[in-house]
Design a protein around this motif. Structure first.
Motif, PDB file in Angstrom:
ATOM      1  N   VAL A 217      42.867  37.347  29.047  1.00 19.45           N
ATOM      2  CA  VAL A 217      41.654  37.798  29.732  1.00 19.45           C
ATOM      3  C   VAL A 217      41.661  37.292  31.166  1.00 19.45           C
ATOM      4  CG1 VAL A 217      39.151  37.632  29.794  1.00 19.45           C
ATOM      5  CG2 VAL A 217      40.330  37.938  27.603  1.00 19.45           C
ATOM      6  N   HIS A 218      41.370  38.198  32.115  1.00 17.61           N
ATOM      7  CA  HIS A 218      41.290  37.862  33.536  1.00 17.61           C
ATOM      8  C   HIS A 218      39.805  37.718  33.872  1.00 17.61           C
ATOM      9  CE1 HIS A 218      41.742  38.123  37.888  1.00 17.61           C
ATOM     10  NE2 HIS A 218      43.045  37.997  37.744  1.00 17.61           N
ATOM     11  N   TRP A 219      39.310  36.447  33.974  1.00 13.51           N
ATOM     12  CA  TRP A 219      37.870  36.208  34.054  1.00 13.51           C
ATOM     13  C   TRP A 219      37.283  36.646  35.396  1.00 13.51           C
ATOM     14  CZ3 TRP A 219      35.925  35.651  29.529  1.00 13.51           C
ATOM     15  CH2 TRP A 219      36.669  35.020  28.520  1.00 13.51           C
ATOM     16  N   ALA A 220      38.036  36.524  36.472  1.00 15.90           N
ATOM     17  CA  ALA A 220      37.507  36.948  37.770  1.00 15.90           C
ATOM     18  C   ALA A 220      37.285  38.459  37.793  1.00 15.90           C
ATOM     19  CB  ALA A 220      38.474  36.530  38.877  1.00 15.90           C
ATOM     20  N   ALA A 221      38.234  39.200  37.279  1.00 14.08           N
ATOM     21  CA  ALA A 221      38.080  40.659  37.237  1.00 14.08           C
ATOM     22  C   ALA A 221      36.987  41.050  36.252  1.00 14.08           C
ATOM     23  CB  ALA A 221      39.414  41.312  36.843  1.00 14.08           C
ATOM     24  N   GLY A 226      32.049  43.582  35.178  1.00 15.28           N
ATOM     25  CA  GLY A 226      31.034  43.569  34.138  1.00 15.28           C
ATOM     26  C   GLY A 226      31.564  44.013  32.805  1.00 15.28           C
ATOM     27  N   ALA A 227      32.877  44.021  32.662  1.00 15.38           N
ATOM     28  CA  ALA A 227      33.528  44.396  31.400  1.00 15.38           C
ATOM     29  C   ALA A 227      34.742  43.504  31.226  1.00 15.38           C
ATOM     30  CB  ALA A 227      33.931  45.871  31.398  1.00 15.38           C
ATOM     31  N   LEU A 228      35.082  43.281  29.981  1.00 19.39           N
ATOM     32  CA  LEU A 228      36.191  42.394  29.686  1.00 19.39           C
ATOM     33  C   LEU A 228      37.492  43.022  30.191  1.00 19.39           C
ATOM     34  CD1 LEU A 228      36.506  39.629  28.346  1.00 19.39           C
ATOM     35  CD2 LEU A 228      37.080  40.809  26.214  1.00 19.39           C
ATOM     36  N   MET A 229      38.236  42.301  31.035  1.00 16.08           N
ATOM     37  CA  MET A 229      39.489  42.770  31.631  1.00 16.08           C
ATOM     38  C   MET A 229      40.618  41.826  31.239  1.00 16.08           C
ATOM     39  SD  MET A 229      38.357  45.430  33.304  1.00 16.08           S
ATOM     40  CE  MET A 229      39.736  45.854  34.376  1.00 16.08           C
ATOM     41  N   VAL A 230      41.788  42.352  31.048  1.00 20.95           N
ATOM     42  CA  VAL A 230      42.963  41.551  30.694  1.00 20.95           C
ATOM     43  C   VAL A 230      44.064  41.806  31.717  1.00 20.95           C
ATOM     44  CG1 VAL A 230      42.447  41.526  28.235  1.00 20.95           C
ATOM     45  CG2 VAL A 230      43.885  43.340  29.171  1.00 20.95           C
ATOM     46  N   ARG A 231      44.984  40.867  31.790  1.00 23.61           N
ATOM     47  CA  ARG A 231      46.110  41.007  32.718  1.00 23.61           C
ATOM     48  C   ARG A 231      46.992  42.185  32.295  1.00 23.61           C
ATOM     49  NH1 ARG A 231      45.394  35.508  32.053  1.00 23.61           N
ATOM     50  NH2 ARG A 231      44.986  34.346  33.977  1.00 23.61           N
ATOM     51  N   GLN A 232      47.470  42.897  33.306  1.00 21.32           N
ATOM     52  CA  GLN A 232      48.293  44.092  33.044  1.00 21.32           C
ATOM     53  C   GLN A 232      49.625  43.701  32.423  1.00 21.32           C
ATOM     54  OE1 GLN A 232      48.820  46.991  32.085  1.00 21.32           O
ATOM     55  NE2 GLN A 232      48.203  48.154  33.879  1.00 21.32           N
TER      56      GLN A 232
END
Length: 487
Positions: A217-221, A226-232
């Motif tokens: 999970v990429h917390w800054a993104a 406003g949605a959970l984002m993960v590293r590509q």
């Protein structure tokens, strides 16, 4: 009996010639004795073979022939199984003696009888093996059948099909592993990030999907979107290798006047070749296979920067430059099957062959060599080749398979090493010791260069590239394009 054996067999059988001889003797006896019954017998004996001869030529039985090669195409020195299926499509009966015509290098042509003992559904099946020491395209067939009349007096041999072309490709030599791609590594892959958005965070992230581990999970993104984002995820791109295949007649010993007994097209034309060129063809096939096994995309050019197989009669796609995967390697092998030495002709930059009254284009379409004195093209290793290499710079190694090149040509090619992650040059020449100055010019430009004779083991030559360190490569900005040499 000995006299009958000396008579031509393409008209009458021994029985037919014997009947004609008996008829001539009866005719002479009738004239001497004055017997009409002998005259009638003589006419019968003379006319019956002639009528049978006319019959076997006018009545033409029809057959259908299906021929299959396995494998197709086949490599040199590897056996190919030829399967024949012959079926009668018209009226007729009786046995027919058939023979498969073959080029002389394949040995004695196989003969068989139709119908065979194991014939099913009116179709007879036969099988035989072929092995070729030479690459090329060879006309296998046609099947010739020897027909005779019901009385066995006359003979007529004719072809019942048109034959098929067997393509024999050069066999690749297994090459030892060497450092090919510089920073890209030897495994033929390189990891890159998939970038979908211009932001530095976005280019490395995507939306969370069910099953993704929380450690990615990429917390800054996540806070920004406003949605959970993960590293590509990392993806894999295929590196590219460029092979320059020189097939100019002046670059190889022997020139246009030399021809190989095996490199003979199905039209009977024997293109120009030489021992050093045959060595370079095997080298190009082996290097292509070596790189394809390591997941490289391949691009093949000639010394003028045009597609390497533009003039190859056996090429499935003469205008193609890029090849990838097993199908691409197969296309390269087929294209190398019938490639031959060409004169100084080069196609125009629009891809259309130089044409003097349409003859040059017709010659290429027929797979023949046009006259080397017609419309000479630009010199080798010129700006056109450099532009092609520059368009794919630093995407992978650069390999040049060359023949006899001069010091000036080496100086023109030397700066091209700047466009590859590494650069290798193979010179196929009769006397390698005489080309040390050429190798030195290439090495000064950043090439790893080796000269080899036609009897040198390719694997040993390729192994030298893993031992010799490459000299520093001049930056592309220092390449003087007009003169083709480094400042």
């Amino acid at each position: 009996m000995a006299l009958l054996d000396k008579l031509p067999r393409h008209l009458f059988t021994r029985r037919g010639w014997g009947m004609l001889a008996a008829g001539a003797f009866a005719l002479a006896a009738a004239q001497v004795m004055g017997r009409r019954d002998l005259l009638t017998l003589a006419l019968l004996l003379l006319l019956l073979p002639l009528v049978s001869l006319a019959g076997v030529r006018l009545v033409k039985p029809r057959f259908r022939v299906y021929r299959e090669f396995n494998p197709s195409p086949v490599e040199t020195s590897a056996p190919a199984v030829v399967s024949l299926a012959v079926a009668r499509t018209g009226p007729g009966s009786g046995q027919v003696v058939m023979e498969e015509r073959l080029p002389a290098q394949f040995g004695h042509p196989p003969a068989f009888r139709f119908p065979s003992r194991a014939a099913t559904g009116g179709t007879s099946r036969y099988e035989y093996h072929l092995t070729s020491r030479y690459r090329g395209q060879f006309r296998i067939g046609p099947v010739t059948a020897e027909f005779t009349d019901p009385f066995g007096l006359s003979l007529h041999r004719r072809s019942i099909d048109d034959g098929d072309v067997l393509t024999v490709t050069p066999a690749a030599v297994v090459l030892p592993a060497t450092g090919l791609a510089g920073a890209r590594g030897n495994d033929g892959v390189t990891a890159t990030r998939v970038r979908a958005n211009p932001s530095d965070d976005d280019v490395m992230t995507r939306e969370y999907r069910h099953g993704d581990p929380m450690r990615r999970v990429h917390w800054a993104a996540t806070a920004r979107h406003g949605a959970l984002m993960v590293r590509q995820e990392e993806s894999v791109t295929t590196p590219e290798a460029t092979i320059i295949l020189d097939h100019r007649s002046g670059a190889f010993a022997g020139g246009p006047g030399t021809s190989s007994p095996g490199l003979r097209g199905h039209d009977g034309h024997a293109p120009a070749t030489s021992d050093t060129f045959e060595w370079s063809v095997v080298a190009a096939m082996s290097v292509s296979a070596h790189l394809a096994e390591r997941n490289y995309g391949l691009r093949l050019l000639d010394a003028g920067g045009e597609p390497a197989f533009l003039h190859s009669p056996s090429s499935p796609e003469p205008a193609a430059e890029e090849y990838s995967g097993p199908s691409g390697l197969q296309s390269i092998a087929e294209s190398l099957a019938a490639i031959h030495l060409s004169g100084p002709l080069h196609p125009r930059r629009d891809g259309v062959l130089p044409d003097k009254g349409g003859r040059a284009a017709e010659h290429r379409a027929a797979g023949t060599r046009t006259h080397p004195g017609i419309d000479q093209g630009p010199p080798a290793f010129d700006d056109h080749l450099m532009d092609k290499l520059s368009a794919h710079r630093m995407r992978g190694p650069l390999i040049a398979v060359l023949g006899r090149i001069t010091g000036e040509e080496a100086a023109a090619l030397a700066p091209a090493a700047a466009y590859g992650t590494d650069a290798f040059a193979l010179l196929a020449v009769e006397r390698p010791a005489e080309f040390q100055h050429v190798l030195e010019v290439l090495r000064q430009g950043g090439w790893r260069a080796v000269a080899a004779g036609p009897n040198t083991r390719l694997s040993a030559v390729w192994g030298q590239f893993g031992q010799e360190p490459a000299l520093p490569v001049a930056p592309a900005s220092e390449v003087r394009r007009g003169a083709g040499v480094a400042k």
